[in-house]
Design a protein around this motif. Structure first.
Motif, PDB file in Angstrom:
ATOM      1  N   THR A  37       0.850  -1.189   0.000  1.00 10.67           N
ATOM      2  CA  THR A  37       0.000   0.000   0.000  1.00 10.67           C
ATOM      3  C   THR A  37       0.888   1.243   0.000  1.00 10.67           C
ATOM      4  O   THR A  37       2.087   1.163   0.298  1.00 10.67           O
ATOM      5  CB  THR A  37      -0.903   0.041   1.247  1.00 10.67           C
ATOM      6  OG1 THR A  37      -0.067   0.194   2.400  1.00 10.67           O
ATOM      7  CG2 THR A  37      -1.744  -1.222   1.369  1.00 10.67           C
ATOM      8  N   ALA A  70      -6.671  -6.658  -2.901  1.00  6.55           N
ATOM      9  CA  ALA A  70      -6.549  -6.125  -1.540  1.00  6.55           C
ATOM     10  C   ALA A  70      -6.237  -7.243  -0.563  1.00  6.55           C
ATOM     11  O   ALA A  70      -6.758  -8.347  -0.661  1.00  6.55           O
ATOM     12  CB  ALA A  70      -7.829  -5.404  -1.139  1.00  6.55           C
ATOM     13  N   ASP A  73      -7.380  -5.015   5.054  1.00  5.07           N
ATOM     14  CA  ASP A  73      -8.368  -3.947   4.980  1.00  5.07           C
ATOM     15  C   ASP A  73      -8.698  -3.635   3.521  1.00  5.07           C
ATOM     16  O   ASP A  73      -7.860  -3.124   2.779  1.00  5.07           O
ATOM     17  CB  ASP A  73      -7.829  -2.708   5.687  1.00  5.07           C
ATOM     18  CG  ASP A  73      -8.868  -1.610   5.825  1.00  5.07           C
ATOM     19  OD1 ASP A  73      -9.932  -1.703   5.191  1.00  5.07           O
ATOM     20  OD2 ASP A  73      -8.608  -0.659   6.581  1.00  5.07           O
ATOM     21  N   ALA A  74      -9.912  -3.912   3.099  1.00  3.51           N
ATOM     22  CA  ALA A  74     -10.326  -3.715   1.710  1.00  3.51           C
ATOM     23  C   ALA A  74     -10.380  -2.240   1.327  1.00  3.51           C
ATOM     24  O   ALA A  74     -10.473  -1.909   0.148  1.00  3.51           O
ATOM     25  CB  ALA A  74     -11.679  -4.372   1.469  1.00  3.51           C
ATOM     26  N   ARG A  75     -10.331  -1.346   2.306  1.00  4.59           N
ATOM     27  CA  ARG A  75     -10.357   0.082   2.001  1.00  4.59           C
ATOM     28  C   ARG A  75      -9.010   0.571   1.491  1.00  4.59           C
ATOM     29  O   ARG A  75      -8.923   1.623   0.867  1.00  4.59           O
ATOM     30  CB  ARG A  75     -10.752   0.888   3.244  1.00  4.59           C
ATOM     31  CG  ARG A  75     -12.172   0.619   3.704  1.00  4.59           C
ATOM     32  CD  ARG A  75     -12.448   1.341   4.989  1.00  4.59           C
ATOM     33  NE  ARG A  75     -11.570   0.769   6.030  1.00  4.59           N
ATOM     34  CZ  ARG A  75     -11.378   1.284   7.226  1.00  4.59           C
ATOM     35  NH1 ARG A  75     -11.973   2.415   7.565  1.00  4.59           N
ATOM     36  NH2 ARG A  75     -10.593   0.695   8.104  1.00  4.59           N
ATOM     37  N   GLU A  76      -7.955  -0.167   1.751  1.00  3.87           N
ATOM     38  CA  GLU A  76      -6.626   0.246   1.302  1.00  3.87           C
ATOM     39  C   GLU A  76      -6.387  -0.210  -0.132  1.00  3.87           C
ATOM     40  O   GLU A  76      -6.783  -1.302  -0.531  1.00  3.87           O
ATOM     41  CB  GLU A  76      -5.549  -0.351   2.206  1.00  3.87           C
ATOM     42  CG  GLU A  76      -5.521   0.241   3.599  1.00  3.87           C
ATOM     43  CD  GLU A  76      -4.323  -0.252   4.363  1.00  3.87           C
ATOM     44  OE1 GLU A  76      -3.514   0.594   4.750  1.00  3.87           O
ATOM     45  OE2 GLU A  76      -4.224  -1.475   4.567  1.00  3.87           O
ATOM     46  N   ARG A  77      -5.716   0.616  -0.882  1.00  5.82           N
ATOM     47  CA  ARG A  77      -5.391   0.317  -2.269  1.00  5.82           C
ATOM     48  C   ARG A  77      -4.003  -0.324  -2.306  1.00  5.82           C
ATOM     49  O   ARG A  77      -3.028   0.257  -1.840  1.00  5.82           O
ATOM     50  CB  ARG A  77      -5.402   1.609  -3.062  1.00  5.82           C
ATOM     51  CG  ARG A  77      -5.389   1.456  -4.529  1.00  5.82           C
ATOM     52  CD  ARG A  77      -5.489   2.842  -5.155  1.00  5.82           C
ATOM     53  NE  ARG A  77      -6.021   2.754  -6.489  1.00  5.82           N
ATOM     54  CZ  ARG A  77      -6.194   3.779  -7.286  1.00  5.82           C
ATOM     55  NH1 ARG A  77      -5.902   4.991  -6.858  1.00  5.82           N
ATOM     56  NH2 ARG A  77      -6.662   3.620  -8.488  1.00  5.82           N
TER      57      ARG A  77
END
Length: 194
Positions: A37, A70, A73-77
């Protein structure tokens, strides 16, 4: 990684995108980690996450890196290299002075960063265990070759390195990580006059 193929950069815009010192460090860091990330990479290169994110987007815009699946945490790219390796050749940029100058500048920066990596190893060499210190090498050979023979030598050396890269990747994926470290191998082959 999208492909196990090597990508030869031939267009000036992509070369310029890679030619930024931080982008080259980020690309190299992704080659080592496989995927990361912006936050993880920012820690590695000691830069702000926002700056790292900007430069990652620039690399992605030129197809040098791509989004990875991912993890956590799926919110992180997550980002990964788009190809197994990249290369440049003088012959693709010598058609115009500006293109040749950019290729030379990027090649010089790449060589400086490689030299910095080796100097960092030399500075920390005493901290490595003896088996690693005994295995590290630096060699210089002076050969008498034709241009075609130099080209063939480069192809053969690249094939040997690709074989060992595949071996290390397979071992790591199989869980064989004990005593396994990241290793840099820098090779140059060029004519010179005495």
């Amino acid at each position: 990684m999208a492909t196990e193929e090597s990508r030869r950069i031939k267009d000036l815009d992509t070369l310029k995108a890679l030619g930024h010192p931080l982008r080259m460090k980020l690309y190299r860091a992704l080659k080592v980690t496989g995927a990361a990330t912006a936050s993880q990479l920012a820690d590695q290169v000691d830069e702000a996450v926002s700056l790292v994110s900007y430069h990652l987007r620039k690399l992605a815009a030129h197809g040098l890196i791509e989004e990875a699946v991912a993890r956590g945490d799926a919110r992180e790219r997550w980002w990964q290299p788009a190809d197994a390796s990249i290369s440049t050749r003088d012959e693709d940029f010598r058609d115009a002075p500006e293109r040749a100058a950019v290729h030379t500048a990027v090649s010089r920066m790449h060589a400086r960063q490689q030299n910095e990596m080796y100097e960092s190893f030399l500075d920390a060499q005493s901290a490595w265990p003896g088996d690693w210190r005994n295995s590290a090498f630096s060699s210089e050979f002076m050969l008498s070759l034709t241009a075609e023979e130099l080209h063939r030598l480069g192809d053969e050396l690249n094939e040997v390195v690709r074989k060992w890269r595949a071996h290390g990747t397979a071992a790591r994926e199989a869980g064989d990580v004990k005593n396994r470290e990241n290793v840099a191998v820098h090779m140059y082959g060029f004519p010179f006059r005495t």
